[in-house]
Scaffold this motif. Structure first.
Motif, PDB file in Angstrom:
ATOM      1  N   GLY A   1       0.808  -1.212   0.000  1.00  0.00           N
ATOM      2  CA  GLY A   1       0.000   0.000   0.000  1.00  0.00           C
ATOM      3  C   GLY A   1       0.843   1.265   0.000  1.00  0.00           C
ATOM      4  O   GLY A   1       0.586   2.195  -0.777  1.00  0.00           O
ATOM      5  N   VAL A   2       1.868   1.328   0.843  1.00  0.00           N
ATOM      6  CA  VAL A   2       2.688   2.548   0.904  1.00  0.00           C
ATOM      7  C   VAL A   2       3.538   2.699  -0.361  1.00  0.00           C
ATOM      8  O   VAL A   2       3.818   3.823  -0.779  1.00  0.00           O
ATOM      9  CB  VAL A   2       3.566   2.573   2.168  1.00  0.00           C
ATOM     10  N   ILE A   3       3.916   1.583  -0.988  1.00  0.00           N
ATOM     11  CA  ILE A   3       4.639   1.680  -2.262  1.00  0.00           C
ATOM     12  C   ILE A   3       3.734   2.288  -3.331  1.00  0.00           C
ATOM     13  O   ILE A   3       4.158   3.154  -4.108  1.00  0.00           O
ATOM     14  CB  ILE A   3       5.154   0.294  -2.694  1.00  0.00           C
TER      15      ILE A   3
ATOM     16  N   LEU B   1      -7.570  -0.240  -5.160  1.00  0.00           N
ATOM     17  CA  LEU B   1      -7.836   1.191  -5.335  1.00  0.00           C
ATOM     18  C   LEU B   1      -6.532   1.983  -5.379  1.00  0.00           C
ATOM     19  O   LEU B   1      -6.339   2.837  -6.251  1.00  0.00           O
ATOM     20  CB  LEU B   1      -8.727   1.690  -4.204  1.00  0.00           C
ATOM     21  N   LEU B   2      -5.630   1.712  -4.440  1.00  0.00           N
ATOM     22  CA  LEU B   2      -4.351   2.427  -4.406  1.00  0.00           C
ATOM     23  C   LEU B   2      -3.534   2.166  -5.667  1.00  0.00           C
ATOM     24  O   LEU B   2      -2.901   3.087  -6.207  1.00  0.00           O
ATOM     25  CB  LEU B   2      -3.562   2.012  -3.164  1.00  0.00           C
ATOM     26  N   ALA B   3      -3.550   0.916  -6.137  1.00  0.00           N
ATOM     27  CA  ALA B   3      -2.815   0.584  -7.367  1.00  0.00           C
ATOM     28  C   ALA B   3      -3.425   1.298  -8.569  1.00  0.00           C
ATOM     29  O   ALA B   3      -2.699   1.803  -9.444  1.00  0.00           O
ATOM     30  CB  ALA B   3      -2.825  -0.926  -7.587  1.00  0.00           C
ATOM     31  N   ALA B   4      -4.758   1.363  -8.621  1.00  0.00           N
ATOM     32  CA  ALA B   4      -5.423   2.046  -9.735  1.00  0.00           C
ATOM     33  C   ALA B   4      -5.114   3.536  -9.722  1.00  0.00           C
ATOM     34  O   ALA B   4      -4.853   4.145 -10.773  1.00  0.00           O
ATOM     35  CB  ALA B   4      -6.939   1.813  -9.650  1.00  0.00           C
ATOM     36  N   ILE B   5      -5.124   4.151  -8.542  1.00  0.00           N
ATOM     37  CA  ILE B   5      -4.831   5.578  -8.444  1.00  0.00           C
ATOM     38  C   ILE B   5      -3.398   5.876  -8.880  1.00  0.00           C
ATOM     39  O   ILE B   5      -3.148   6.839  -9.617  1.00  0.00           O
ATOM     40  CB  ILE B   5      -5.074   6.066  -6.995  1.00  0.00           C
TER      41      ILE B   5
ATOM     42  N   VAL C   1      -1.182  13.816   3.296  1.00  0.00           N
ATOM     43  CA  VAL C   1      -0.360  14.750   2.530  1.00  0.00           C
ATOM     44  C   VAL C   1       1.128  14.596   2.854  1.00  0.00           C
ATOM     45  O   VAL C   1       1.989  15.012   2.070  1.00  0.00           O
ATOM     46  CB  VAL C   1      -0.832  16.199   2.785  1.00  0.00           C
ATOM     47  N   GLY C   2       1.445  13.973   3.996  1.00  0.00           N
ATOM     48  CA  GLY C   2       2.848  13.801   4.366  1.00  0.00           C
ATOM     49  C   GLY C   2       3.623  12.966   3.378  1.00  0.00           C
ATOM     50  O   GLY C   2       4.803  13.236   3.105  1.00  0.00           O
ATOM     51  N   MET C   3       2.984  11.932   2.810  1.00  0.00           N
ATOM     52  CA  MET C   3       3.659  11.077   1.829  1.00  0.00           C
ATOM     53  C   MET C   3       3.792  11.753   0.469  1.00  0.00           C
ATOM     54  O   MET C   3       4.470  11.244  -0.414  1.00  0.00           O
ATOM     55  CB  MET C   3       2.911   9.755   1.691  1.00  0.00           C
TER      56      MET C   3
ATOM     57  N   VAL D   1       9.877   9.424  -5.329  1.00  0.00           N
ATOM     58  CA  VAL D   1       9.237   8.104  -5.231  1.00  0.00           C
ATOM     59  C   VAL D   1      10.101   7.164  -4.395  1.00  0.00           C
ATOM     60  O   VAL D   1       9.595   6.442  -3.525  1.00  0.00           O
ATOM     61  CB  VAL D   1       8.992   7.528  -6.633  1.00  0.00           C
ATOM     62  N   ALA D   2      11.410   7.182  -4.648  1.00  0.00           N
ATOM     63  CA  ALA D   2      12.321   6.305  -3.894  1.00  0.00           C
ATOM     64  C   ALA D   2      12.303   6.649  -2.404  1.00  0.00           C
ATOM     65  O   ALA D   2      12.258   5.749  -1.548  1.00  0.00           O
ATOM     66  CB  ALA D   2      13.738   6.426  -4.451  1.00  0.00           C
ATOM     67  N   ILE D   3      12.321   7.933  -2.088  1.00  0.00           N
ATOM     68  CA  ILE D   3      12.277   8.338  -0.674  1.00  0.00           C
ATOM     69  C   ILE D   3      10.959   7.922  -0.041  1.00  0.00           C
ATOM     70  O   ILE D   3      10.921   7.471   1.113  1.00  0.00           O
ATOM     71  CB  ILE D   3      12.490   9.860  -0.552  1.00  0.00           C
ATOM     72  N   GLY D   4       9.858   8.050  -0.787  1.00  0.00           N
ATOM     73  CA  GLY D   4       8.570   7.615  -0.266  1.00  0.00           C
ATOM     74  C   GLY D   4       8.547   6.136   0.048  1.00  0.00           C
ATOM     75  O   GLY D   4       8.034   5.707   1.094  1.00  0.00           O
ATOM     76  N   MET D   5       9.115   5.323  -0.839  1.00  0.00           N
ATOM     77  CA  MET D   5       9.160   3.878  -0.610  1.00  0.00           C
ATOM     78  C   MET D   5      10.030   3.525   0.595  1.00  0.00           C
ATOM     79  O   MET D   5       9.651   2.707   1.436  1.00  0.00           O
ATOM     80  CB  MET D   5       9.681   3.173  -1.863  1.00  0.00           C
TER      81      MET D   5
END
Length: 288
Positions: free
Chosen positions: A21-23, A142-146, A206-208, A231-235
């Motif tokens: 999910g977070v990825i 849903l997260l993957a679709a978004i 919004v933090g992510m 994206v890398a930092i988010g993961m």
């Protein structure tokens, strides 16, 4: 060390689901956060995160913790607030940032009130801070679709978005794509905030977006590379936050945002593009 990182995800399915999910959130939210930052709309993202709460709360009021109801409600509320704030700033003397602040404060208060009418304190905490450790199949889809929609849309709109960041006046003079691009971009912001809402809640979604984007700015000036770094930092933040939550027995959502904040602080100190240490010791590139 490997056991420390690997064992939580090997043993527990909910940890694997949370990581997926977070990825997905990082894939969509990272690039959006970069454009929000470059367009000087960082606080707009925070305002929109609160704006979706009344719609999600109405969905909760009628259908409980229903994914479709809360998603549709959040999308509708976010779009309505974005349009309303734009109209107020256009037809009155109030600037857009002030109108957004007014709407987001009202939205937050209204949303909390609606949830409180039906739910318990636990439900309210879930809405405000998310349930990243309880993601089911439908939420992951849903997260993957978004994230897929976001990446595809940004690939199509990349050039006008970059032009609007650099010189919006030039874009308006050579093309009529500026207004549609802006509206689609706002739609993508709302869409990603709704997705993040299901995992991290309205206060942390919004933090992510913004923390990885802000951290990436200290490492590169190239917009494309900035999005990749974001994206890398988010993961990495998602992985580190989940491990911190598991081993230190902390709430998962706040732990993820704290991990992103730690990376931001390290980037602020060590980043090659304006980091504090590099400003203190600029090196040979400023020597005669």
């Amino acid at each position: 060390m490997l056991e420390f990182v690997y064992s939580p995800f090997a043993e527990f399915e909910f940890m694997r689901r949370a990581l997926v999910g977070v990825i997905a959130i990082a894939l969509g939210g990272g690039p959006i956060g970069v454009f929000l930052m470059l367009r000087r709309m960082s606080l707009t993202g925070d305002a929109m995160a609160h704006a979706i709460l009344p719609g999600a709360a109405v969905g909760y009021l009628f259908a409980g913790l229903s994914l479709p109801a809360m998603t549709i409600g959040g999308l509708v509320a976010g779009v309505v607030v974005a349009i309303a704030a734009g109209l107020v700033s256009r037809f009155t003397t109030l600037k857009e940032d002030a109108s957004l602040a007014a709407f987001y404060l009202l939205s937050l208060a209204l949303g909390v009130t609606i949830v409180s009418l039906r739910g318990s304190n636990v439900d309210l905490l879930h809405v405000l801070f998310g349930t990243v450790l309880a993601l089911d199949d439908n939420t992951l889809l849903l997260l993957a679709a978004i994230s897929t929609i976001t990446v595809s849309a940004l690939a199509v709109l990349y050039r006008p978005l970059v032009l609007e960041c650099v010189d919006p006046t030039f874009l308006r003079s050579v093309s009529r794509a500026g207004t549609p691009t802006h509206l689609i971009f706002l739609g993508l912001v709302v869409l990603n905030l709704v997705g993040g809402f299901h995992a991290l809640g309205t206060l942390l979604a919004v933090g992510m977006m913004m923390l990885p984007a802000a951290a990436s700015r200290f490492w590169t000036n190239d917009i494309t590379l900035m999005m990749v770094v974001s994206v890398a930092i988010g993961m990495v933040s998602g992985l580190a936050g989940l491990l911190l939550s598991f081993h230190a027995e902390l709430p998962a959502g706040p732990a993820i945002i704290l991990a992103a904040g730690g990376i931001y602080a390290a980037s602020l100190l060590l980043g090659r593009e304006g980091g504090l240490l590099w400003l203190a010791w600029p090196g040979k590139h400023l020597e005669a």
